[in-house]
Design a protein around this motif. Structure first.
Motif, PDB file in Angstrom:
ATOM      1  N   GLN A  55       0.846  -1.207   0.000  1.00 21.30           N
ATOM      2  CA  GLN A  55       0.000   0.000   0.000  1.00 21.30           C
ATOM      3  C   GLN A  55       0.880   1.257   0.000  1.00 21.30           C
ATOM      4  O   GLN A  55       0.655   2.199  -0.770  1.00 21.30           O
ATOM      5  N   LEU A  56       1.894   1.235   0.846  1.00 27.99           N
ATOM      6  CA  LEU A  56       2.806   2.375   0.983  1.00 27.99           C
ATOM      7  C   LEU A  56       3.570   2.630  -0.319  1.00 27.99           C
ATOM      8  O   LEU A  56       3.701   3.780  -0.764  1.00 27.99           O
ATOM      9  N   MET A  57       4.049   1.563  -0.955  1.00 30.78           N
ATOM     10  CA  MET A  57       4.805   1.713  -2.203  1.00 30.78           C
ATOM     11  C   MET A  57       3.936   2.308  -3.313  1.00 30.78           C
ATOM     12  O   MET A  57       4.375   3.179  -4.063  1.00 30.78           O
ATOM     13  N   ASP A  58       2.687   1.856  -3.404  1.00 29.50           N
ATOM     14  CA  ASP A  58       1.753   2.405  -4.407  1.00 29.50           C
ATOM     15  C   ASP A  58       1.562   3.904  -4.194  1.00 29.50           C
ATOM     16  O   ASP A  58       1.587   4.698  -5.140  1.00 29.50           O
ATOM     17  N   GLU A  59       1.389   4.272  -2.916  1.00 32.88           N
ATOM     18  CA  GLU A  59       1.156   5.690  -2.597  1.00 32.88           C
ATOM     19  C   GLU A  59       2.396   6.534  -2.899  1.00 32.88           C
ATOM     20  O   GLU A  59       2.286   7.658  -3.382  1.00 32.88           O
ATOM     21  N   LEU A  60       3.585   5.980  -2.610  1.00 33.95           N
ATOM     22  CA  LEU A  60       4.829   6.708  -2.889  1.00 33.95           C
ATOM     23  C   LEU A  60       5.017   6.918  -4.398  1.00 33.95           C
ATOM     24  O   LEU A  60       5.375   8.010  -4.840  1.00 33.95           O
ATOM     25  N   ARG A  61       4.755   5.874  -5.168  1.00 35.28           N
ATOM     26  CA  ARG A  61       4.874   5.982  -6.638  1.00 35.28           C
ATOM     27  C   ARG A  61       3.946   7.077  -7.165  1.00 35.28           C
ATOM     28  O   ARG A  61       4.330   7.879  -8.028  1.00 35.28           O
ATOM     29  N   ASP A  62       2.701   7.090  -6.633  1.00 41.16           N
ATOM     30  CA  ASP A  62       1.734   8.112  -7.070  1.00 41.16           C
ATOM     31  C   ASP A  62       2.236   9.516  -6.764  1.00 41.16           C
ATOM     32  O   ASP A  62       2.139  10.423  -7.597  1.00 41.16           O
TER      33      ASP A  62
END
Length: 302
Positions: A55-62
């Protein structure tokens, strides 16, 4: 020493294992696929939990796309911001009754520091001017009653007990009657933590729960599950098991100072709808601290 300094000190192993690696990563890499993979690995190693990490990685990429970030150094505040969001902003105060008797049930498997936690809670609330009583409801583990009595003496609090092997629900029933007769403000109930047969354990806890409910409407006011932070992901699975069966209202994470897996706090706050209410950051009587999620993140980055 306030919560921030205590938690900063208590998180030194986690900070060393987690933040130092993040610092190294952001200072020597540009943001590419390899960067994300390494960051993901660091977070998983700190026991942030696979679901939470994804979840955190997806948010960081965004965020990187949205803010057009190219320099990895600029990602540090973004990571902190995202962790703060995952940790949920507010503290969850204990449900202590203003009038009458508050009953707190303390549950968890053997060896997590349950009895120690009860002793430290007794000490905390007695120092706040409350009249506290302990119920020795773990009648199965050899030495559990004596151990609770030692903590009771340290905190200057009386313990209601039966013989080893007796019915825990009967002990708790007697403790409730004693608490009513003595105008006690707070009753802390220890419970068995043996795990060889989960259904037996859960039935036992349920019986204690029903006795409390019957004797005091609205009680137990809190069911605290004690988890050992050093066990990492294992703590998460215990929380899921007990959460379903024992009506848990909040968590206590012990031994946070002894682990590099402090990221488990983030996983627990994010993946379970159970708030962390206290964390143990040392051996001393006052080392059980009311948990502040935002200060936890600050201390991680300190």
């Amino acid at each position: 020493m306030g919560f921030f300094n205590k938690i900063k000190e208590g998180l030194s192993k986690t900070r060393h294992a987690f933040m130092e690696k993040v610092e190294k990563l952001v200072s020597r890499r540009k943001i590419d696929e390899e960067f994300y993979e390494e960051l993901e690995e660091i977070l998983i190693m700190a026991d942030v939990g696979v679901n939470t990490v994804m979840q955190l990685m997806d948010e960081l990429r965004d965020e990187v796309k949205k803010r057009k970030i190219e320099d990895a150094e600029e990602l540090r505040p973004v990571l902190k911001e995202k962790l703060r969001e995952l940790m949920k902003a507010e503290q969850f105060p204990m449900n202590i009754q203003e009038k009458g008797l508050t009953v707190i049930m303390v549950v968890g498997v053997n060896g997590v520091g349950k009895t120690t936690t009860i002793g430290k809670l007794a000490y905390k609330y007695k120092n706040e001017g409350k009249k506290v009583l302990l119920a020795a409801g773990d009648t199965f583990r050899a030495g559990a009653i004596e151990q609770l009595e030692v903590w009771g003496k340290r905190a200057g609090v009386e313990v209601i007990k039966h013989q080893a092997g007796s019915d825990p629900a009967a002990v708790v029933y007697d403790a409730i009657q004693a608490a009513k007769a003595r105008n006690v403000n707070l009753l802390l109930c220890d419970t068995a933590g043996r795990l060889h047969n989960k259904t037996n354990l859960m039935e036992e806890l349920n019986k204690v729960y029903r006795v409390i409910k019957r004797e005091i409407p609205g009680a137990p006011h809190e069911v605290l599950l004690v988890l050992d932070a050093t066990t990492g992901q294992n703590a998460l699975s215990q929380a899921k098991l007990f959460g379903q069966a024992a009506g848990v209202t909040g968590l206590v994470l012990t031994k946070l100072d002894g682990t590099a897996k402090g990221g488990i706090v983030i996983a627990i706050q994010n993946e379970l709808s159970l708030p962390v209410k206290f964390v143990g950051v040392g051996e001393k009587m006052d080392d059980l601290q009311v948990f502040d999620p935002q200060e936890f993140v600050e201390a991680l980055f300190a």
